[in-house]
Design a protein around this motif. Structure first.
Motif, short mmCIF file in Angstrom:
data_model
loop_
_atom_site.label_atom_id
_atom_site.label_comp_id
_atom_site.label_asym_id
_atom_site.label_seq_id
_atom_site.Cartn_x
_atom_site.Cartn_y
_atom_site.Cartn_z
N LEU A 88 0.83 -1.21 0.00
CA LEU A 88 0.00 0.00 0.00
C LEU A 88 0.86 1.26 0.00
O LEU A 88 0.52 2.27 -0.63
CB LEU A 88 -0.92 -0.02 1.23
CG LEU A 88 -1.83 1.19 1.43
CD1 LEU A 88 -2.75 1.40 0.24
CD2 LEU A 88 -2.65 1.04 2.71
N PHE A 89 1.98 1.19 0.70
CA PHE A 89 2.90 2.34 0.76
C PHE A 89 3.35 2.74 -0.65
O PHE A 89 3.37 3.92 -1.01
CB PHE A 89 4.11 1.93 1.61
CG PHE A 89 4.91 3.09 2.11
CD1 PHE A 89 4.43 3.89 3.14
CD2 PHE A 89 6.15 3.37 1.57
CE1 PHE A 89 5.17 4.95 3.61
CE2 PHE A 89 6.90 4.44 2.04
CZ PHE A 89 6.42 5.22 3.06
N ILE A 90 3.70 1.75 -1.47
CA ILE A 90 4.15 2.02 -2.84
C ILE A 90 2.99 2.52 -3.69
O ILE A 90 3.17 3.37 -4.57
CB ILE A 90 4.76 0.74 -3.45
CG1 ILE A 90 5.91 0.23 -2.59
CG2 ILE A 90 5.24 1.00 -4.88
CD1 ILE A 90 7.04 1.23 -2.41
N GLN A 91 1.81 2.00 -3.45
CA GLN A 91 0.64 2.46 -4.21
C GLN A 91 0.38 3.94 -3.99
O GLN A 91 0.01 4.67 -4.91
CB GLN A 91 -0.58 1.64 -3.81
CG GLN A 91 -0.52 0.18 -4.23
CD GLN A 91 -1.62 -0.66 -3.62
OE1 GLN A 91 -2.64 -0.14 -3.15
NE2 GLN A 91 -1.43 -1.97 -3.60
N PHE A 92 0.56 4.40 -2.75
CA PHE A 92 0.39 5.84 -2.47
C PHE A 92 1.42 6.66 -3.24
O PHE A 92 1.08 7.68 -3.84
CB PHE A 92 0.53 6.11 -0.97
CG PHE A 92 -0.71 5.85 -0.18
CD1 PHE A 92 -1.91 6.46 -0.52
CD2 PHE A 92 -0.68 5.01 0.92
CE1 PHE A 92 -3.06 6.23 0.21
CE2 PHE A 92 -1.83 4.77 1.65
CZ PHE A 92 -3.01 5.38 1.30
N PHE A 93 2.66 6.23 -3.22
CA PHE A 93 3.73 6.95 -3.94
C PHE A 93 3.42 7.01 -5.43
O PHE A 93 3.46 8.06 -6.07
CB PHE A 93 5.07 6.25 -3.73
CG PHE A 93 5.85 6.78 -2.57
CD1 PHE A 93 6.29 8.10 -2.56
CD2 PHE A 93 6.17 5.96 -1.51
CE1 PHE A 93 7.01 8.59 -1.49
CE2 PHE A 93 6.89 6.44 -0.43
CZ PHE A 93 7.31 7.75 -0.43
#
Length: 268
Positions: A88-93
């Protein structure tokens, strides 16, 4: 400044109302609770809207994945795989930089680079993918006897799904879906730490907890307060979802009813 004055000044600080400047020194416990609690408004906003909107989309995805037609099944499978297979962290970026690029095409797309909409879209897609997999598993677990009984009564197509399959799917999936909803609310703390900037210091609860920890060099006051807020929110979610679970299982004898169990995911 008394505690009442602090609440009046900072209770809605995260929304842009009240004092423009944050406290600089001599932080009181009341300021900790008020500002971190103010930031919780954003966490509740993200979680509530993502869960409600994602619920409907997840149902569509689960049905599409269960379809015998590859035209519906394959897009649903790939959508679920992409959002469950990436952090999810990468999806936000990724989403933030994608929305920044889209700003150049039309002014209508400007709002997507703001956290209130852009981050909400990411959370909506993410929880839809996880929830769809839960609903799909429940859809595949519906007892054959229920479907055969529906066929015997002449129910087919949409009527069979709405009156037999969907209620059973919800009843089987609800305990796992409750855990997904809880984890989604916890995941909202990543919004302002992953890519979407806090505009005019209007951040969520973790943003303000981190502010106090940086200024005082003491994380043992703001972070336990943050955890306390989330524990209270989790208890509220369990209570609300428990009422729905009770409603879904009202026709089943007490000893056969599915009990709610909290099984938090450690990695997402």
């Amino acid at each position: 400044m008394s505690c009442l004055e602090t609440i009046q000044a900072y209770a809605f600080r995260s929304l842009g109302y009240g004092e423009r400047l944050l406290p600089r020194s001599d932080f009181t416990l009341c300021e900790h609770f008020t500002l971190i609690g103010s930031g919780m408004i954003w966490n509740i906003y993200f979680g509530t809207l993502a869960v409600i909107s994602g619920f409907f989309f997840a149902n569509l995805l689960a049905v599409a994945k269960n379809s015998s037609s590859a035209m519906w099944r394959k897009p649903a499978e790939w959508f679920i795989f992409v959002f469950r297979g990436s952090p999810l962290f990468i999806q936000f970026f990724f989403a933030y930089f994608l929305f920044l690029e889209l700003k150049g095409f039309s002014p209508i797309l400007d709002a997507f680079s703001s956290a209130w909409l852009g981050a909400l879209v990411v959370l909506f897609f993410n929880t839809s993918a996880y929830s769809a997999e839960i609903f799909y598993g429940a859809l595949r677990s519906i007892p054959k006897g229920d479907i055969e009984a529906a066929d015997a009564y002449g129910l087919s197509g949409w009527h069979r799904f709405r009156r037999i399959m969907w209620p059973t799917m919800m009843r089987l999936a609800w305990p796992s879906y409750t855990n997904e909803a809880i984890f989604l609310f916890h995941a909202t703390t990543l919004v302002f730490f992953s890519g979407f900037p806090a505009w005019r210091q209007q951040g969520d609860a973790l943003y303000y907890a981190n502010y106090f920890a940086d200024k005082t060099f003491n994380p043992f006051v703001p972070y336990p307060i943050l955890a306390l807020y989330f524990i209270m929110l989790t208890l509220l979610i369990i209570g609300l979802f428990g009422l729905v679970n009770k409603r879904l299982n009202r026709h089943i004898p007490q000893e056969r009813r599915t009990k709610m169990r909290l099984r938090p995911n450690l990695i997402r």
